[in-house]
Scaffold this motif. Structure first.
Motif, mmCIF file in Angstrom:
data_model
loop_
_atom_site.group_PDB
_atom_site.id
_atom_site.type_symbol
_atom_site.label_atom_id
_atom_site.label_comp_id
_atom_site.label_asym_id
_atom_site.label_seq_id
_atom_site.Cartn_x
_atom_site.Cartn_y
_atom_site.Cartn_z
ATOM 1 N N ALA A 66 0.651 -1.620 -15.351
ATOM 2 C CA ALA A 66 0.504 -1.001 -13.817
ATOM 3 C C ALA A 66 -0.970 -1.679 -13.384
ATOM 4 N N GLU A 67 -1.809 -1.895 -13.974
ATOM 5 C CA GLU A 67 -3.024 -2.712 -12.951
ATOM 6 C C GLU A 67 -2.594 -3.881 -12.661
ATOM 7 N N GLU A 68 -2.313 -5.092 -13.731
ATOM 8 C CA GLU A 68 -1.432 -6.548 -13.981
ATOM 9 C C GLU A 68 -0.599 -6.792 -12.636
ATOM 10 N N TYR A 69 0.645 -5.631 -12.802
ATOM 11 C CA TYR A 69 1.272 -6.267 -11.828
ATOM 12 C C TYR A 69 1.023 -5.255 -10.824
ATOM 13 N N GLU A 70 -0.206 -4.309 -10.022
ATOM 14 C CA GLU A 70 -0.380 -4.479 -8.910
ATOM 15 C C GLU A 70 -1.245 -6.185 -8.181
ATOM 16 N N ALA A 71 -1.555 -6.082 -9.449
ATOM 17 C CA ALA A 71 -2.910 -7.447 -9.003
ATOM 18 C C ALA A 71 -2.130 -8.476 -8.128
ATOM 19 N N GLN A 72 -0.571 -8.630 -9.091
ATOM 20 C CA GLN A 72 0.091 -9.432 -8.764
ATOM 21 C C GLN A 72 1.141 -9.411 -7.635
ATOM 22 N N ASN A 73 1.305 -7.709 -7.712
ATOM 23 C CA ASN A 73 1.887 -7.533 -5.985
ATOM 24 C C ASN A 73 0.457 -7.024 -5.327
ATOM 25 N N PRO A 74 0.101 -7.779 -4.445
ATOM 26 C CA PRO A 74 -0.670 -6.517 -3.362
ATOM 27 C C PRO A 74 -0.087 -6.024 -2.231
ATOM 28 N N GLY A 75 -0.695 -4.746 -1.990
ATOM 29 C CA GLY A 75 0.615 -3.551 -1.280
ATOM 30 C C GLY A 75 1.198 -3.001 -1.588
ATOM 31 N N VAL A 76 1.500 -3.726 -3.729
ATOM 32 C CA VAL A 76 2.155 -2.209 -4.368
ATOM 33 C C VAL A 76 1.230 -1.529 -4.589
ATOM 34 N N THR A 77 1.137 0.119 -5.215
ATOM 35 C CA THR A 77 0.776 0.706 -6.632
ATOM 36 C C THR A 77 1.767 1.279 -6.901
ATOM 37 N N ILE A 78 1.074 1.413 -8.681
ATOM 38 C CA ILE A 78 1.697 2.070 -9.226
ATOM 39 C C ILE A 78 1.301 3.523 -8.932
ATOM 40 N N ASP A 79 1.663 4.335 -9.454
ATOM 41 C CA ASP A 79 1.318 6.148 -9.320
ATOM 42 C C ASP A 79 1.699 6.591 -10.445
ATOM 43 N N TYR A 80 1.657 6.497 -11.470
ATOM 44 C CA TYR A 80 1.387 7.697 -13.159
ATOM 45 C C TYR A 80 1.388 8.611 -12.512
#
Length: 437
Positions: A66-80
């Motif tokens: 999730a952290e890696e994806y958020e870093a690659q996609n600013p403005g997207v938050t992964i909420d578990y």
């Protein structure tokens, strides 16, 4: 407010440049429009992808990806949305019924298919680039659709998992008959070791016994599950099911399980077996993986539970990511799924579970207990049979509820099966399954 200010400044700058130089007007207008589009794109990216997952499945790789994806996609938050195990199924059913669903849920694939219409509820991901690369792409098809990104290439074996040091300490050989199994339990009990751990506080763990034992009962019975699923035969008419439930009752009555089995949690059971306070439990092979990650000095192995002649391992379901059709951000959720499906990312997930990965490009090494299982059983032709969540036409959770009540003294094994027959008929009729229209 900041986004509005940026847009205003871009438009103002464009107008000033138009006044200063008419020849650059068209170019500057395009520049201003580009700034506006960029701002709109930024606003569009400001999304949250909710992922519903039970507590046990929330492995370290989940947060890391999730952290890696958020870093690659600013403005997207992964909420578990991490849910306690014993609340997960009911909460998921409520969310589906109310259509207040997250973008993604992690769950067992075949079990979901018993409770909802997959085509009406989840996105068919057969057209994603990763689908043809799955080693189990044909096995996950339901009515022609693929509604899961599986995190395992094959089902986990279910059997009696035991602490090998405890068995060796008391000279216990792997039992192959029920009488030998009871003798092993008596040896352990007489030496102050709890033979079997039941973790009834997390109710799904009691269900592991029935979803393993009931398919063993029906193994080799011609048209057995077809007759049960279509209503031609009732569960209460199968003597082997009653015998299996009575085995559980006997183990409790003989004091071979922990006294606090109704209050004991899954984590508590793992600790008891790993530290040698108890010897064994019936679980899937993931249990060993979780124990060795917490208690690295503990050693484990597994064998088929010999409650009947010629017992078999059961084999579990495919587990993975499902995208809800009614969620707010379907396209963004699918992009995250594509990210997870990259071999280097799936390798991380499978390492957490010690799963056989779903892609050949993954680089996982199998742990010693899976190697032993393959050497001692699979390579000798002892293949696992499908667990009840696969063979049964409806979701089996209510059978678990009935079984727990039986172990607590609330009903007999006969009543469990009669009540399960009634519930099965209710569920099958509501879904208009074959034989129940």
């Amino acid at each position: 407010m900041k986004r509005n200010m940026k847009r205003l400044l871009a438009l103002t700058l464009s107008m000033m440049l138009m006044i200063l130089s008419a020849s650059c007007g068209a170019s500057d207008a395009q520049s201003g429009q580009s700034g506006s589009d960029s701002s709109a794109e930024e606003a569009k990216k400001d999304v949250s992808i909710s992922i519903m997952i039970n507590q046990t499945w929330n492995k370290p790789s989940m947060e890391a990806l999730a952290e890696e994806y958020e870093a690659q996609n600013p403005g997207v938050t992964i909420d578990y949305q991490v849910i306690p195990d014993n609340e997960f199924s009911q909460l998921l059913k409520s969310k589906i019924a109310s259509k207040e669903v997250p973008e993604i849920v992690m769950d067992n694939y075949q079990s979901l298919a018993k409770s909802v219409s997959m085509a009406d509820t989840f996105v068919d991901m057969k057209d994603r680039e990763w689908y043809p690369k799955l080693i189990n792409k044909d096995q996950i098809l339901i009515d022609g659709g693929a509604y899961v990104l599986p995190i395992n290439g094959s089902g986990d074996p279910f059997g009696m998992i035991y602490n090998t040091d405890v068995y060796e300490q008391y000279g216990i050989e792997i039992p192959t008959t029920y009488e030998e199994f009871l003798a092993a339990c008596e040896t352990l009990k007489s030496n102050g070791v709890t033979p079997i751990v039941l973790t009834g506080k997390d109710d799904w763990t009691i269900g592991m016994w029935t979803v393993t034992m009931f398919p063993n009962v029906m193994y080799g019975v011609e048209n057995g599950w077809d007759d049960l699923n279509t209503g031609k035969m009732k569960f209460s008419e199968v003597q082997g099911f009653k015998d299996a439930l009575d085995v559980l009752n006997e183990l409790v009555a003989k004091g071979y399980v922990n006294d606090d089995f109704l209050a004991c949690t899954y984590d508590m059971g793992q600790q008891m077996i790993s530290e040698g306070q108890a010897a064994m439990t019936l679980q899937g092979s993931w249990f060993i993986n979780e124990c060795t990650s917490k208690y690295p000095d503990a050693k484990f192995s597994m064998y088929p539970f010999p409650f009947k002649e010629d017992p078999k391992f059961a084999s579990g379901q495919y587990s993975g990511f499902h995208v809800f059709k009614d969620s707010k951000n379907v396209e963004e959720a699918l992009k995250f799924i594509d990210f997870v499906a990259q071999p280097e990312n799936m390798t991380k997930i499978c390492a957490d579970w010690n799963y056989i990965p779903p892609f050949t490009e993954c680089t996982n090494e199998l742990p010693y207990w899976i190697e032993e299982y393959m050497t001692n059983y699979m390579e000798k032709g002892e293949m696992p049979i499908e667990e009840m969540a696969i063979t049964c036409a409806v979701e089996c959770g209510y059978l678990t509820t009935l079984t727990i009540d039986m172990l607590a003294g609330g009903q007999t094994s006969e009543e469990v099966l009669q009540n399960w027959d009634a519930k099965f008929a209710e569920l099958a009729t509501s879904r208009k399954l074959p034989g129940w229209e």
